[in-house]
Write a protein that holds these residues in place. Structure first.
Motif, PDB file in Angstrom:
ATOM      1  N   GLY A  61     -39.719  19.975  28.990  1.00 37.42           N
ATOM      2  CA  GLY A  61     -39.972  21.256  28.110  1.00 37.42           C
ATOM      3  C   GLY A  61     -39.609  20.520  26.896  1.00 37.42           C
ATOM      4  N   SER A  62     -38.613  20.343  26.126  1.00 39.20           N
ATOM      5  CA  SER A  62     -39.292  20.873  24.671  1.00 39.20           C
ATOM      6  C   SER A  62     -38.728  19.335  24.047  1.00 39.20           C
ATOM      7  N   PRO A  63     -38.873  18.998  22.532  1.00 39.71           N
ATOM      8  CA  PRO A  63     -39.462  17.883  22.208  1.00 39.71           C
ATOM      9  C   PRO A  63     -37.519  17.695  22.621  1.00 39.71           C
ATOM     10  N   VAL A  64     -37.925  16.001  22.359  1.00 36.41           N
ATOM     11  CA  VAL A  64     -36.882  15.276  22.789  1.00 36.41           C
ATOM     12  C   VAL A  64     -36.218  14.928  21.062  1.00 36.41           C
ATOM     13  N   ALA A  65     -34.442  14.071  21.310  1.00 40.03           N
ATOM     14  CA  ALA A  65     -34.582  13.700  19.941  1.00 40.03           C
ATOM     15  C   ALA A  65     -33.364  12.725  20.270  1.00 40.03           C
ATOM     16  N   TRP A  66     -33.192  12.157  19.350  1.00 38.48           N
ATOM     17  CA  TRP A  66     -32.466  10.581  20.065  1.00 38.48           C
ATOM     18  C   TRP A  66     -31.158  10.084  19.304  1.00 38.48           C
ATOM     19  N   THR A  67     -29.865   9.393  19.543  1.00 38.43           N
ATOM     20  CA  THR A  67     -29.296   9.030  18.679  1.00 38.43           C
ATOM     21  C   THR A  67     -28.497   8.215  19.516  1.00 38.43           C
ATOM     22  N   VAL A  68     -28.053   6.365  18.643  1.00 39.83           N
ATOM     23  CA  VAL A  68     -28.223   5.785  19.025  1.00 39.83           C
ATOM     24  C   VAL A  68     -26.592   5.369  17.855  1.00 39.83           C
ATOM     25  N   HIS A  69     -25.571   5.414  18.893  1.00 41.45           N
ATOM     26  CA  HIS A  69     -24.478   4.791  18.216  1.00 41.45           C
ATOM     27  C   HIS A  69     -23.563   3.321  18.456  1.00 41.45           C
ATOM     28  N   GLY A  70     -23.024   2.391  17.741  1.00 39.23           N
ATOM     29  CA  GLY A  70     -22.389   1.092  18.173  1.00 39.23           C
ATOM     30  C   GLY A  70     -21.298   1.385  18.011  1.00 39.23           C
ATOM     31  N   TYR A  71     -20.493  -0.235  18.715  1.00 36.16           N
ATOM     32  CA  TYR A  71     -18.934   0.260  18.527  1.00 36.16           C
ATOM     33  C   TYR A  71     -18.585  -1.370  18.673  1.00 36.16           C
ATOM     34  N   THR A  72     -17.692  -1.504  17.637  1.00 33.84           N
ATOM     35  CA  THR A  72     -17.343  -2.523  18.333  1.00 33.84           C
ATOM     36  C   THR A  72     -16.120  -3.194  19.673  1.00 33.84           C
ATOM     37  N   HIS A 158     -18.341   3.930   5.754  1.00 35.78           N
ATOM     38  CA  HIS A 158     -19.045   4.019   6.898  1.00 35.78           C
ATOM     39  C   HIS A 158     -18.548   4.955   8.063  1.00 35.78           C
ATOM     40  N   GLU A 159     -17.570   5.528   8.268  1.00 33.81           N
ATOM     41  CA  GLU A 159     -17.407   6.592   9.061  1.00 33.81           C
ATOM     42  C   GLU A 159     -18.138   7.989   8.523  1.00 33.81           C
ATOM     43  N   THR A 169     -27.721   5.383   4.532  1.00 34.32           N
ATOM     44  CA  THR A 169     -27.779   4.228   4.024  1.00 34.32           C
ATOM     45  C   THR A 169     -29.430   4.266   4.156  1.00 34.32           C
ATOM     46  N   TRP A 170     -30.314   4.303   5.281  1.00 36.90           N
ATOM     47  CA  TRP A 170     -32.015   3.892   5.333  1.00 36.90           C
ATOM     48  C   TRP A 170     -32.281   5.401   5.567  1.00 36.90           C
ATOM     49  N   SER A 171     -33.183   5.760   5.907  1.00 39.44           N
ATOM     50  CA  SER A 171     -33.798   6.773   6.410  1.00 39.44           C
ATOM     51  C   SER A 171     -35.561   6.943   6.188  1.00 39.44           C
ATOM     52  N   ILE A 172     -36.461   6.804   7.087  1.00 37.68           N
ATOM     53  CA  ILE A 172     -37.345   7.306   7.121  1.00 37.68           C
ATOM     54  C   ILE A 172     -38.345   7.690   7.322  1.00 37.68           C
ATOM     55  N   GLN A 179     -41.688  17.958   2.681  1.00 33.39           N
ATOM     56  CA  GLN A 179     -41.255  18.393   3.865  1.00 33.39           C
ATOM     57  C   GLN A 179     -41.739  17.860   4.931  1.00 33.39           C
ATOM     58  N   PRO A 180     -40.941  16.774   5.302  1.00 32.68           N
ATOM     59  CA  PRO A 180     -41.216  15.650   6.729  1.00 32.68           C
ATOM     60  C   PRO A 180     -41.278  16.703   7.787  1.00 32.68           C
ATOM     61  N   SER A 181     -42.480  15.590   8.897  1.00 31.95           N
ATOM     62  CA  SER A 181     -42.105  16.392   9.971  1.00 31.95           C
ATOM     63  C   SER A 181     -41.310  15.957  11.057  1.00 31.95           C
ATOM     64  N   TRP A 182     -40.647  15.164  10.866  1.00 33.32           N
ATOM     65  CA  TRP A 182     -40.211  13.962  11.273  1.00 33.32           C
ATOM     66  C   TRP A 182     -38.454  13.314  10.602  1.00 33.32           C
ATOM     67  N   TYR A 183     -38.035  12.936  10.598  1.00 23.86           N
ATOM     68  CA  TYR A 183     -37.184  11.627  10.384  1.00 23.86           C
ATOM     69  C   TYR A 183     -36.446  10.818  11.504  1.00 23.86           C
ATOM     70  N   ALA A 184     -35.899   9.188  10.359  1.00 25.51           N
ATOM     71  CA  ALA A 184     -34.440   8.783  11.265  1.00 25.51           C
ATOM     72  C   ALA A 184     -33.923   8.181  10.358  1.00 25.51           C
ATOM     73  N   GLU A 185     -33.028   8.304  10.133  1.00 25.17           N
ATOM     74  CA  GLU A 185     -31.247   7.180   9.553  1.00 25.17           C
ATOM     75  C   GLU A 185     -30.995   6.542  10.424  1.00 25.17           C
ATOM     76  N   PHE A 186     -30.418   5.635   9.058  1.00 25.88           N
ATOM     77  CA  PHE A 186     -29.350   4.318  10.089  1.00 25.88           C
ATOM     78  C   PHE A 186     -28.310   4.485   9.031  1.00 25.88           C
ATOM     79  N   THR A 187     -27.422   4.133  10.087  1.00 27.78           N
ATOM     80  CA  THR A 187     -26.364   3.886   8.958  1.00 27.78           C
ATOM     81  C   THR A 187     -26.187   2.956   8.118  1.00 27.78           C
ATOM     82  N   ILE A 188     -25.210   2.675   6.688  1.00 28.04           N
ATOM     83  CA  ILE A 188     -24.295   1.368   7.203  1.00 28.04           C
ATOM     84  C   ILE A 188     -23.283   0.760   8.217  1.00 28.04           C
ATOM     85  N   GLY A 189     -24.196  -0.974   8.530  1.00 29.48           N
ATOM     86  CA  GLY A 189     -23.157  -1.449   9.411  1.00 29.48           C
ATOM     87  C   GLY A 189     -24.927  -1.518  10.913  1.00 29.48           C
TER      88      GLY A 189
END
Length: 259
Positions: A61-72, A158-159, A169-172, A179-189
């Motif tokens: 019943g609530s908005p969803v946020a998403w996070t992706v992590h990458g590992y070596t 990067h840490e 490093t990058w965001s949309i 005052q963005p309604s939503w945003y996404a962030e992407f780190t180096i790597g």
């Protein structure tokens, strides 16, 4: 027309969150990612090679946020992070996660393809450098002025980016740049192919299906409702059908374009 009637809305980036199965369906049905309930709440999806994991935070019943992590390698500290705030259209998250899952599946069989850069995809769709980029950043602004792609200049460990101690490093950002309604962030790597696919979906001019009351009220003056879809087009997608995203074909990027 009833408030919940299905409509076709453009642009996608202002259309509202949409159907979360567009994200989760392809990962589990097509790419074999496993899902578990996280101790802190939400659901965690893990790739078969255990070098990528997606966390879905939010209840039904609530908005969803998403996070992706990458590992070596499995069990290592995160190498990179991609996060999508609540309100991000599911099609944009799915563009990233589906490309990532496909690339991980193909890594040991074929060479990974290249698809240009986010900046080149956006430039081809009329996004232009902003005259008001903050110091230390390079912004590309949407033609309507209600979205931007931001590239932070310079290097940070990067840490520190993964831990949110410094700007990514990058965001949309969608909505008002201040005052963005939503945003996404992407780190180096962050793998560049999934990032580019997310940028392609972010700037996609094609309409998407939504219920009329799903469109955020603050966006109503900024979106176009094209028509009421037929009964066939309003059918909810299944897990496999949800993976069929409309994205432009991959192609090499011009060498002179900024990332």
């Amino acid at each position: 027309m009833p408030s919940a009637a299905p409509v076709l809305v453009q642009p996608l980036r202002l259309a509202g969150p949409g159907d979360r199965r567009l994200v989760t369906g392809p990962l589990t049905a097509l790419h074999g990612w496993s899902s578990t309930r996280a101790l802190e709440g939400g659901t965690r999806f893990t790739s078969p090679c255990r070098t990528a994991a997606l966390s879905m935070d939010g209840d039904d019943g609530s908005p969803v946020a998403w996070t992706v992590h990458g590992y070596t390698r499995p069990g290592a500290e995160p190498l990179w992070r991609a996060s999508f705030s609540s309100g991000t259209p599911a099609e944009i998250v799915a563009a990233f996660t589906t490309a990532l899952a496909a690339d991980l599946s193909a890594r040991h069989r074929v060479g990974l393809h290249r698809s240009g850069t986010p900046a080149s995809v956006l430039a081809d769709r009329g996004w232009r450098p902003s005259d008001h980029s903050p110091k230390g950043f390079h912004d590309q602004l949407a033609p309507d002025g209600w979205a931007l792609y931001r590239h932070r200049l310079g290097h940070q460990p990067h840490e520190d980016e993964v831990a949110r101690l410094v700007q990514p490093t990058w965001s949309i950002l969608a909505g008002s740049p201040h005052q963005p309604s939503w945003y996404a962030e992407f780190t180096i790597g962050t793998p560049f192919h999934p990032l580019t696919r997310a940028a392609a979906a972010f700037s996609d001019p094609e309409p998407v299906l939504r219920c009329a009351d799903e469109v955020p009220a603050r966006h109503l003056a900024r979106v176009t409702v094209l028509r009421r879809p037929s009964d066939r087009s309003t059918r909810q997608p299944g897990p496999v059908e949800a993976s069929r995203l409309h994205l432009p074909p991959s192609r090499p990027a011009p060498a002179a374009r900024r990332r």
